[in-house]
Design a protein around this motif. Structure first.
Motif, PDB file in Angstrom:
ATOM      1  N   UNK A  92      22.044  37.229 -25.477  1.00  0.00           N
ATOM      2  CA  UNK A  92      20.756  36.593 -25.751  1.00  0.00           C
ATOM      3  C   UNK A  92      20.804  35.151 -25.258  1.00  0.00           C
ATOM      4  N   UNK A  93      19.718  34.709 -24.639  1.00  0.00           N
ATOM      5  CA  UNK A  93      19.581  33.313 -24.214  1.00  0.00           C
ATOM      6  C   UNK A  93      18.548  32.681 -25.140  1.00  0.00           C
ATOM      7  N   UNK A  94      18.940  31.559 -25.720  1.00  0.00           N
ATOM      8  CA  UNK A  94      18.120  30.900 -26.736  1.00  0.00           C
ATOM      9  C   UNK A  94      17.606  29.564 -26.224  1.00  0.00           C
ATOM     10  N   UNK A  95      16.404  29.219 -26.674  1.00  0.00           N
ATOM     11  CA  UNK A  95      15.830  27.908 -26.405  1.00  0.00           C
ATOM     12  C   UNK A  95      15.596  27.239 -27.751  1.00  0.00           C
ATOM     13  N   UNK A  96      16.197  26.059 -27.926  1.00  0.00           N
ATOM     14  CA  UNK A  96      16.074  25.358 -29.217  1.00  0.00           C
ATOM     15  C   UNK A  96      14.657  24.846 -29.387  1.00  0.00           C
ATOM     16  N   UNK A  97      14.109  25.107 -30.562  1.00  0.00           N
ATOM     17  CA  UNK A  97      12.802  24.558 -30.926  1.00  0.00           C
ATOM     18  C   UNK A  97      13.036  23.101 -31.318  1.00  0.00           C
ATOM     19  N   UNK A  98      12.236  22.182 -30.790  1.00  0.00           N
ATOM     20  CA  UNK A  98      12.454  20.770 -31.153  1.00  0.00           C
ATOM     21  C   UNK A  98      12.395  20.582 -32.666  1.00  0.00           C
ATOM     22  N   UNK A  99      13.209  19.646 -33.161  1.00  0.00           N
ATOM     23  CA  UNK A  99      13.225  19.368 -34.598  1.00  0.00           C
ATOM     24  C   UNK A  99      11.851  18.893 -35.047  1.00  0.00           C
ATOM     25  N   UNK A 100      11.382  19.408 -36.178  1.00  0.00           N
ATOM     26  CA  UNK A 100      10.084  18.973 -36.683  1.00  0.00           C
ATOM     27  C   UNK A 100      10.187  17.600 -37.342  1.00  0.00           C
ATOM     28  N   UNK A 101       9.048  16.931 -37.385  1.00  0.00           N
ATOM     29  CA  UNK A 101       9.000  15.656 -38.098  1.00  0.00           C
ATOM     30  C   UNK A 101       7.898  15.730 -39.143  1.00  0.00           C
ATOM     31  N   UNK A 102       8.081  14.967 -40.189  1.00  0.00           N
ATOM     32  CA  UNK A 102       7.090  14.862 -41.250  1.00  0.00           C
ATOM     33  C   UNK A 102       6.714  13.382 -41.346  1.00  0.00           C
ATOM     34  N   UNK A 103       5.412  13.126 -41.270  1.00  0.00           N
ATOM     35  CA  UNK A 103       4.908  11.766 -41.438  1.00  0.00           C
ATOM     36  C   UNK A 103       4.359  11.643 -42.850  1.00  0.00           C
TER      37      UNK A 103
END
Length: 166
Positions: A92-103
């Motif tokens: 499997x080849x994975x693409x990291x989902x960008x880290x979420x931010x909370x404002x």
């Protein structure tokens, strides 16, 4: 033997030739730090396979398959068909989902605070903020001061998307 038009017909012996159905094995690997074989199946050599198995991995998108364990590019997309001509191990080849931010917009005159979280990490909403003459009811994604709170200070919130809370 002579044909009806006068040509000589030669008897030509023909013999059937057979080949054994050759099976080849395809292994599907999660490729997430474990060497776990998730699926293993035998196919007739030369057959085309499609609708490849998809895996879930928190914080990542499964973008395809590669025969190279260390590849970050998919040789085969998740909807591609593959002609199976040999034994194969597909990773499997994975693409990291960008880290979420909370404002966090405190709505009390203080500057909004942006915090980045790991995907799925627990977000602890502050309960100890103050606004003179008011009691904190909770947090909302709406910036309407009269909006009903969606989260109370006791709720467990998980970081999965970029969010602004007021």
């Amino acid at each position: 033997m002579i044909s009806s038009n006068g040509d000589k017909i030669v008897r030509l012996p023909l013999f059937a030739r057979w080949t054994e159905n050759e099976l080849v094995t395809v292994k599907f690997m999660r490729n997430d730090g474990t060497d776990k074989v998730v699926s293993k199946k035998d196919y007739l050599k030369g057959i085309e396979i499609g609708a490849l198995q998809l895996f879930d991995r928190p914080g990542y998108n499964h973008i395809g398959w590669s025969e190279d364990k260390d590849s970050n590019k998919a040789t085969y997309g998740v909807t591609d068909k593959i002609r199976v001509s040999k034994e194969m191990t597909l990773y499997a080849v994975w693409e990291k989902i960008p880290n979420p931010s909370v404002t966090l917009d405190y709505n009390n005159g203080a500057e909004a605070e942006v915090k980045e979280y790991e995907w799925g990490e627990i977000v602890y909403l502050p309960a100890d903020i103050e606004k003179e003459g008011y009691v904190l009811k909770g947090w909302s994604r709406s910036d309407n001061i009269n909006a009903k709170p969606e989260y109370t200070p006791d709720d467990t919130v998980y970081a999965r998307t970029n969010t602004t809370l007021h």
